[in-house]
Design a protein around this motif. Structure first.
Motif, mmCIF file in Angstrom:
data_model
loop_
_atom_site.group_PDB
_atom_site.id
_atom_site.type_symbol
_atom_site.label_atom_id
_atom_site.label_comp_id
_atom_site.label_asym_id
_atom_site.label_seq_id
_atom_site.Cartn_x
_atom_site.Cartn_y
_atom_site.Cartn_z
ATOM 1 N N ALA A 1 0.920 -1.146 -0.132
ATOM 2 C CA ALA A 1 0.089 -0.083 -0.020
ATOM 3 C C ALA A 1 0.930 1.155 0.066
ATOM 4 N N VAL A 2 1.982 1.147 0.764
ATOM 5 C CA VAL A 2 2.653 2.508 0.829
ATOM 6 C C VAL A 2 3.487 2.783 -0.418
ATOM 7 N N LEU A 3 3.757 1.680 -1.021
ATOM 8 C CA LEU A 3 4.447 1.706 -2.353
ATOM 9 C C LEU A 3 3.612 2.179 -3.499
ATOM 10 N N LYS A 4 2.356 2.185 -3.475
ATOM 11 C CA LYS A 4 1.462 2.673 -4.490
ATOM 12 C C LYS A 4 1.692 4.333 -4.573
ATOM 13 N N ILE B 1 1.892 8.367 9.618
ATOM 14 C CA ILE B 1 1.038 8.256 10.731
ATOM 15 C C ILE B 1 -0.297 8.954 10.530
ATOM 16 N N ASP B 2 0.066 10.250 10.305
ATOM 17 C CA ASP B 2 -1.144 11.276 10.296
ATOM 18 C C ASP B 2 -2.082 10.995 9.122
ATOM 19 N N LYS B 3 -1.616 10.575 8.181
ATOM 20 C CA LYS B 3 -2.396 10.192 7.127
ATOM 21 C C LYS B 3 -3.429 9.005 7.291
ATOM 22 N N ARG B 4 -3.083 8.166 8.452
ATOM 23 C CA ARG B 4 -3.881 7.167 8.771
ATOM 24 C C ARG B 4 -4.637 7.690 10.086
ATOM 25 N N ALA C 1 -2.711 3.094 11.547
ATOM 26 C CA ALA C 1 -1.708 4.037 11.802
ATOM 27 C C ALA C 1 -0.624 3.375 12.679
ATOM 28 N N ASN C 2 -1.054 2.656 13.501
ATOM 29 C CA ASN C 2 -0.009 1.850 14.522
ATOM 30 C C ASN C 2 0.626 0.686 13.714
ATOM 31 N N ASN C 3 -0.074 0.122 12.967
ATOM 32 C CA ASN C 3 0.490 -1.087 12.065
ATOM 33 C C ASN C 3 1.536 -0.412 11.045
ATOM 34 N N GLY D 1 12.001 7.499 18.263
ATOM 35 C CA GLY D 1 11.255 8.475 19.129
ATOM 36 C C GLY D 1 9.941 8.574 18.406
ATOM 37 N N VAL D 2 9.407 7.994 17.395
ATOM 38 C CA VAL D 2 8.141 8.267 16.932
ATOM 39 C C VAL D 2 7.159 7.406 17.856
ATOM 40 N N SER D 3 6.267 8.047 18.507
ATOM 41 C CA SER D 3 5.178 7.506 19.179
ATOM 42 C C SER D 3 4.026 6.848 18.487
ATOM 43 N N LYS D 4 3.300 5.722 19.113
ATOM 44 C CA LYS D 4 2.172 5.210 18.451
ATOM 45 C C LYS D 4 0.997 6.122 18.575
#
Length: 208
Positions: free
Chosen positions: A97-100, A121-124, A131-133, A158-161
């Motif tokens: 999905a990301v590579l699309k 993350i914000d996109k989801r 977002a967490n997945n 450092g990125v929080s879920k």
């Protein structure tokens, strides 16, 4: 695009979603082409439409140094193979999905920053679990990339879920269980399902 001579039989049309797309149109037939004019994928699709060839193009190898290339290396790694089958499938689906997004796929993986991860993350954000997945997938990918010496630092560090607010699952009362079992008689699948859960002591993660 303005400096490129346009190929014959092309039309550039705007969809109802305000997105510009390319079509090859000749003899009343039209074929959808890749969105970005002039790319190898676009040119190959145009030649197939022009010659009437139905042969599938050979998949282009991702350019070394791109995020798509890194994902390909990761999928062939022992770290990816060692994941549980369901986890591996979920991570693979997320990466596909990301590579699309061609901009993401062709981005130099060394240029991916913490801000890019946060943007993903914000996109989801509307679906916190997704977002967490996404975060878990990127975390494992870049952890492997650092260990494999492709990168010196992990942009996910450092990125929080996303915090998911939930009241949890409703626990049935004894009265509700008895009502359910009275309604579904012995020999029915619903009765078998609840009796298995009640009397075999299985966890949700146990295979059936």
């Amino acid at each position: 695009m303005a400096d490129m001579p346009r190929k014959p039989f092309l039309s550039h049309e705007k969809t109802r979603h305000d997105r510009w797309v390319w079509y090859f149109k000749r003899h009343g037939k039209r074929v959808r082409l890749p969105d970005e004019y002039g790319t190898p994928q676009f040119n190959a699709a145009y030649e197939r439409a022009l010659t009437g060839s139905s042969a599938s193009p050979e998949p282009l190898k991702p350019k070394t140094g791109t995020f798509k290339w890194l994902v390909g290396q990761y999928k062939r790694s022992a770290a990816f193979s060692a994941l549980a089958p369901l986890t591996r499938q979920a991570r693979d689906n997320m990466l596909i999905a990301v590579l699309k997004d061609p901009k993401v796929a062709e981005m130099p993986y060394g240029a991916i920053s913490r801000a890019n991860i946060k943007k993903g993350i914000d996109k989801r954000a509307a679906t916190p679990n997704a977002a967490n997945n996404f975060l878990k997938t990127m975390s494992h990918l870049f952890k492997w990339a650092v260990e494999a010496k492709h990168l010196e630092t992990n942009p996910v560090s450092g990125v929080s879920k996303v915090t998911i607010k939930t009241d949890g699952f409703h626990a049935w009362s004894v009265e509700q269980v008895e009502k359910y079992r009275a309604h579904h008689k012995l020999g029915t699948k619903p009765r078998l399902a609840i009796d298995i859960m009640l009397f075999l002591g299985l966890r949700r993660s146990d295979p059936w």
